[in-house]
Scaffold this active site. Structure first.
Site, mmCIF file in Angstrom:
data_model
loop_
_atom_site.group_PDB
_atom_site.id
_atom_site.type_symbol
_atom_site.label_atom_id
_atom_site.label_comp_id
_atom_site.label_asym_id
_atom_site.label_seq_id
_atom_site.Cartn_x
_atom_site.Cartn_y
_atom_site.Cartn_z
ATOM 1 N N HIS A 14 -52.457 2.630 -2.542
ATOM 2 C CA HIS A 14 -51.253 3.426 -2.731
ATOM 3 C C HIS A 14 -51.218 4.743 -2.799
ATOM 4 O O HIS A 14 -52.541 5.395 -2.991
ATOM 5 C CB HIS A 14 -50.650 2.528 -3.834
ATOM 6 C CG HIS A 14 -50.990 3.306 -5.310
ATOM 7 N ND1 HIS A 14 -49.955 3.321 -6.254
ATOM 8 C CD2 HIS A 14 -52.370 3.665 -5.656
ATOM 9 C CE1 HIS A 14 -50.749 4.043 -7.265
ATOM 10 N NE2 HIS A 14 -52.033 4.179 -7.067
ATOM 11 N N HIS A 39 -55.586 5.888 -2.151
ATOM 12 C CA HIS A 39 -56.757 5.488 -2.755
ATOM 13 C C HIS A 39 -56.331 3.938 -3.346
ATOM 14 O O HIS A 39 -55.267 3.499 -2.969
ATOM 15 C CB HIS A 39 -57.117 6.595 -4.030
ATOM 16 C CG HIS A 39 -55.898 6.302 -5.046
ATOM 17 N ND1 HIS A 39 -54.672 6.846 -4.760
ATOM 18 C CD2 HIS A 39 -55.783 5.446 -6.203
ATOM 19 C CE1 HIS A 39 -53.924 6.663 -5.790
ATOM 20 N NE2 HIS A 39 -54.482 5.893 -6.561
ATOM 21 N N HIS A 41 -56.886 0.248 -5.962
ATOM 22 C CA HIS A 41 -57.019 -0.146 -7.223
ATOM 23 C C HIS A 41 -57.398 -1.776 -7.116
ATOM 24 O O HIS A 41 -56.938 -2.255 -6.236
ATOM 25 C CB HIS A 41 -55.811 -0.179 -8.138
ATOM 26 C CG HIS A 41 -55.340 1.186 -8.436
ATOM 27 N ND1 HIS A 41 -56.086 2.058 -9.267
ATOM 28 C CD2 HIS A 41 -54.679 2.208 -7.790
ATOM 29 C CE1 HIS A 41 -55.596 3.111 -9.274
ATOM 30 N NE2 HIS A 41 -54.725 3.179 -8.478
ATOM 31 N N ASP A 79 -52.440 -7.920 -0.780
ATOM 32 C CA ASP A 79 -54.083 -7.962 -0.940
ATOM 33 C C ASP A 79 -54.667 -7.262 0.441
ATOM 34 O O ASP A 79 -54.362 -7.779 1.433
ATOM 35 C CB ASP A 79 -54.639 -9.313 -0.914
ATOM 36 C CG ASP A 79 -56.125 -9.388 -1.344
ATOM 37 O OD1 ASP A 79 -56.732 -8.410 -2.170
ATOM 38 O OD2 ASP A 79 -56.977 -10.068 -0.866
ATOM 39 N N GLU A 126 -53.532 -2.114 -13.756
ATOM 40 C CA GLU A 126 -53.876 -1.358 -12.661
ATOM 41 C C GLU A 126 -55.146 -0.918 -12.781
ATOM 42 O O GLU A 126 -56.144 -0.522 -11.864
ATOM 43 C CB GLU A 126 -52.996 -0.258 -12.211
ATOM 44 C CG GLU A 126 -53.275 0.630 -11.021
ATOM 45 C CD GLU A 126 -52.471 2.171 -11.222
ATOM 46 O OE1 GLU A 126 -51.716 2.229 -10.461
ATOM 47 O OE2 GLU A 126 -52.646 3.074 -11.979
HETATM 48 NI NI NI Z 1 -53.444 5.108 -8.238
#
Ligand code: NI
Length: 136
Positions: A14, A39, A41, A79, A126
């Site tokens: 995101h 990047h 998570h 995903d 997160e």
């Molecule tokens: Ni982030």
């Protein structure tokens, strides 16, 4: 009233930003999560439902059904995806964990209600240090 929680995991990319702001202003407000090159998570999703115990089966909702709903409605769509650009129900939102939780809630609520219980909480972790809980 009894509560039941299912954990699922997904990995996604995101970027936190507003298109009407400069990269500098985005970086100033959103920090590293505003990196223009995205990047990722390793998200952990906790879905809690509540309801009365079904005396015939001894559970609130069949966990197999709950897991199937979450996987079909959420995990398969999120995903290994870019949350900003590839997910129909997140389009146009600032891709914060808060907005992610609200979006997931809206997807799950009608499905879960069909099985006679209520969605109680969507929790998203997160990072190790940050999580969001949405109660509708
Ligand atoms: Ni982030």
């Amino acid at each position: 009233m009894i509560f039941l929680t299912r954990r699922e995991r997904f990995n996604a990319a995101h970027r936190l930003f507003r298109a009407d702001w400069s990269d500098e202003k985005n970086m100033d407000v959103f920090g590293k999560c505003s990196n223009p090159n995205w990047h990722g998570h390793n998200y952990v999703l906790y879905v809690t439902v509540k309801g009365e115990l079904n005396p015939e089966f001894g559970f609130v909702i069949n966990l197999k059904i709950l897991s199937k709903i979450i996987n079909k409605r959420i995990i398969e769509k999120l995903d290994h995806k870019n949350l900003n650009t590839e997910v129909d129900f997140l389009k146009g939102k600032i891709m914060s964990t808060e907005n992610l939780a609200i979006g997931i809630w809206e997807q799950l609520m009608p499905e879960i209600q069909r099985y006679g219980c209520q969605l109680h909480c969507v929790k998203i972790q997160e990072t190790e240090n940050n999580f969001v809980e949405y109660f509708g």
